[in-house]
Design a protein around this motif. Structure first.
Motif, PDB file in Angstrom:
ATOM      1  N   ASP A 122       0.831  -1.208   0.000  1.00 54.07           N
ATOM      2  CA  ASP A 122       0.000   0.000   0.000  1.00 54.07           C
ATOM      3  C   ASP A 122       0.865   1.257   0.000  1.00 54.07           C
ATOM      4  O   ASP A 122       0.571   2.246  -0.708  1.00 54.07           O
ATOM      5  N   LYS A 123       1.931   1.212   0.813  1.00 55.08           N
ATOM      6  CA  LYS A 123       2.828   2.376   0.840  1.00 55.08           C
ATOM      7  C   LYS A 123       3.497   2.582  -0.512  1.00 55.08           C
ATOM      8  O   LYS A 123       3.643   3.715  -0.993  1.00 55.08           O
ATOM      9  N   ASP A 124       3.909   1.463  -1.138  1.00 50.92           N
ATOM     10  CA  ASP A 124       4.532   1.571  -2.460  1.00 50.92           C
ATOM     11  C   ASP A 124       3.554   2.151  -3.485  1.00 50.92           C
ATOM     12  O   ASP A 124       3.919   2.985  -4.323  1.00 50.92           O
ATOM     13  N   LYS A 125       2.297   1.684  -3.400  1.00 49.71           N
ATOM     14  CA  LYS A 125       1.283   2.211  -4.321  1.00 49.71           C
ATOM     15  C   LYS A 125       1.057   3.702  -4.090  1.00 49.71           C
ATOM     16  O   LYS A 125       0.923   4.492  -5.028  1.00 49.71           O
ATOM     17  N   ASP A 126       1.025   4.086  -2.796  1.00 55.83           N
ATOM     18  CA  ASP A 126       0.830   5.512  -2.484  1.00 55.83           C
ATOM     19  C   ASP A 126       1.989   6.344  -3.029  1.00 55.83           C
ATOM     20  O   ASP A 126       1.795   7.441  -3.582  1.00 55.83           O
ATOM     21  N   ARG A 127       3.214   5.799  -2.857  1.00 52.79           N
ATOM     22  CA  ARG A 127       4.373   6.529  -3.388  1.00 52.79           C
ATOM     23  C   ARG A 127       4.317   6.622  -4.913  1.00 52.79           C
ATOM     24  O   ARG A 127       4.627   7.675  -5.506  1.00 52.79           O
ATOM     25  N   ASP A 128       3.890   5.529  -5.576  1.00 58.09           N
ATOM     26  CA  ASP A 128       3.776   5.563  -7.039  1.00 58.09           C
ATOM     27  C   ASP A 128       2.744   6.601  -7.485  1.00 58.09           C
ATOM     28  O   ASP A 128       2.960   7.352  -8.453  1.00 58.09           O
ATOM     29  N   ARG A 129       1.591   6.589  -6.798  1.00 60.56           N
ATOM     30  CA  ARG A 129       0.553   7.559  -7.146  1.00 60.56           C
ATOM     31  C   ARG A 129       1.050   8.999  -6.953  1.00 60.56           C
ATOM     32  O   ARG A 129       0.766   9.893  -7.764  1.00 60.56           O
ATOM     33  N   GLU A 130       1.795   9.223  -5.865  1.00 59.14           N
ATOM     34  CA  GLU A 130       2.320  10.561  -5.590  1.00 59.14           C
ATOM     35  C   GLU A 130       3.309  10.989  -6.661  1.00 59.14           C
ATOM     36  O   GLU A 130       3.294  12.132  -7.120  1.00 59.14           O
ATOM     37  N   ARG A 131       4.194  10.043  -7.083  1.00 60.53           N
ATOM     38  CA  ARG A 131       5.153  10.363  -8.139  1.00 60.53           C
ATOM     39  C   ARG A 131       4.448  10.680  -9.449  1.00 60.53           C
ATOM     40  O   ARG A 131       4.802  11.622 -10.164  1.00 60.53           O
ATOM     41  N   LYS A 132       3.413   9.877  -9.787  1.00 63.51           N
ATOM     42  CA  LYS A 132       2.658  10.138 -11.007  1.00 63.51           C
ATOM     43  C   LYS A 132       1.969  11.494 -10.971  1.00 63.51           C
ATOM     44  O   LYS A 132       1.942  12.234 -11.954  1.00 63.51           O
TER      45      LYS A 132
END
Length: 227
Positions: free
Chosen positions: A59-69
């Motif tokens: 979930d944290k990785d997904k949140d970081r990916d979404r933030e980068r996008k």
């Protein structure tokens, strides 16, 4: 018998306590199945904790990916906005330059046309003044011919004012020589035969028009013509 029963109970109680692999003491059943169930439950709880940890990491990785996008998208949006703004400024600058260039060209064209128009106006004025001067000179000439010493119709022998022609070239030579000297500032002997005949034709026209001075119609002797 009572002591034996108590000892059996104590042994049974101690037999139900069991220390697990992680040091946790648990109550075990009296049979092997109860021990296996407890071990399975412990493993299940451990797997559940691990899966939760893995899920949290994902979930944290997904949140970081979404933030980068989201950041990349915002950056692209800002760059496009700046690019459009730069294009509008360049277009406005080009339009301003073309407008300024057009104004300068129009001003230069107007400034070039003004001197040309002024020259044309001056030429028209010069031609008008020249015509007026010629008219004044012609009028003065006629006045001179019609003064007290002039010809015209104010007296004199009418017979002497009869029209002449080319055949009177030699007869009117004295008058013609004086006319050449006074009107044309020329001398008869300095002219060729063709020039003499051409000027005599002009003399004939003025004679027949009655615009010569009276002395020409009254007659001029050869001595005065040669003087």
């Amino acid at each position: 018998a009572a002591a034996a029963a108590a000892g059996g109970a104590s042994a049974g109680a101690s037999a139900r306590l069991k220390r697990g692999p992680d040091g946790e003491i648990t109550l075990a059943g009296s049979s092997g199945d109860d021990g296996d169930d407890a071990a399975d439950g412990h493993k299940e709880r451990k797997r559940s904790k691990q899966s939760k940890k893995v899920k949290k990491r994902k979930d944290k990785d997904k949140d970081r990916d979404r933030e980068r996008k989201r950041r990349r998208k915002d950056k692209k949006h800002r760059e496009k906005k700046r690019s459009r703004g730069g294009k509008r400024e360049a277009s406005a600058s080009a339009s301003g330059s073309e407008s300024a260039s057009g104004s300068e060209s129009a001003s230069a064209s107007a400034s070039e046309s003004e001197p040309e128009e002024e020259r044309r106006r001056l030429r028209r004025r010069e031609r008008r003044l020249l015509k007026q001067a010629k008219a004044l000179l012609e009028g003065k000439r006629r006045d001179d011919n019609n003064d007290d010493d002039g010809g015209g119709d104010d007296g004199g022998d009418k017979r002497k004012r009869d029209p002449i022609g080319e055949g009177d070239y030699f007869l009117k030579n004295p008058e013609f020589c004086v006319w050449l000297r006074e009107r044309k500032q020329l001398y008869f002997n300095n002219l060729t035969s063709e020039e003499q005949r051409a000027h005599f034709a002009a003399f004939v026209e003025e004679w027949n028009a009655g615009t010569l001075k009276r002395k020409f119609y009254d007659g001029i002797d050869s001595a005065a013509a040669a003087a």
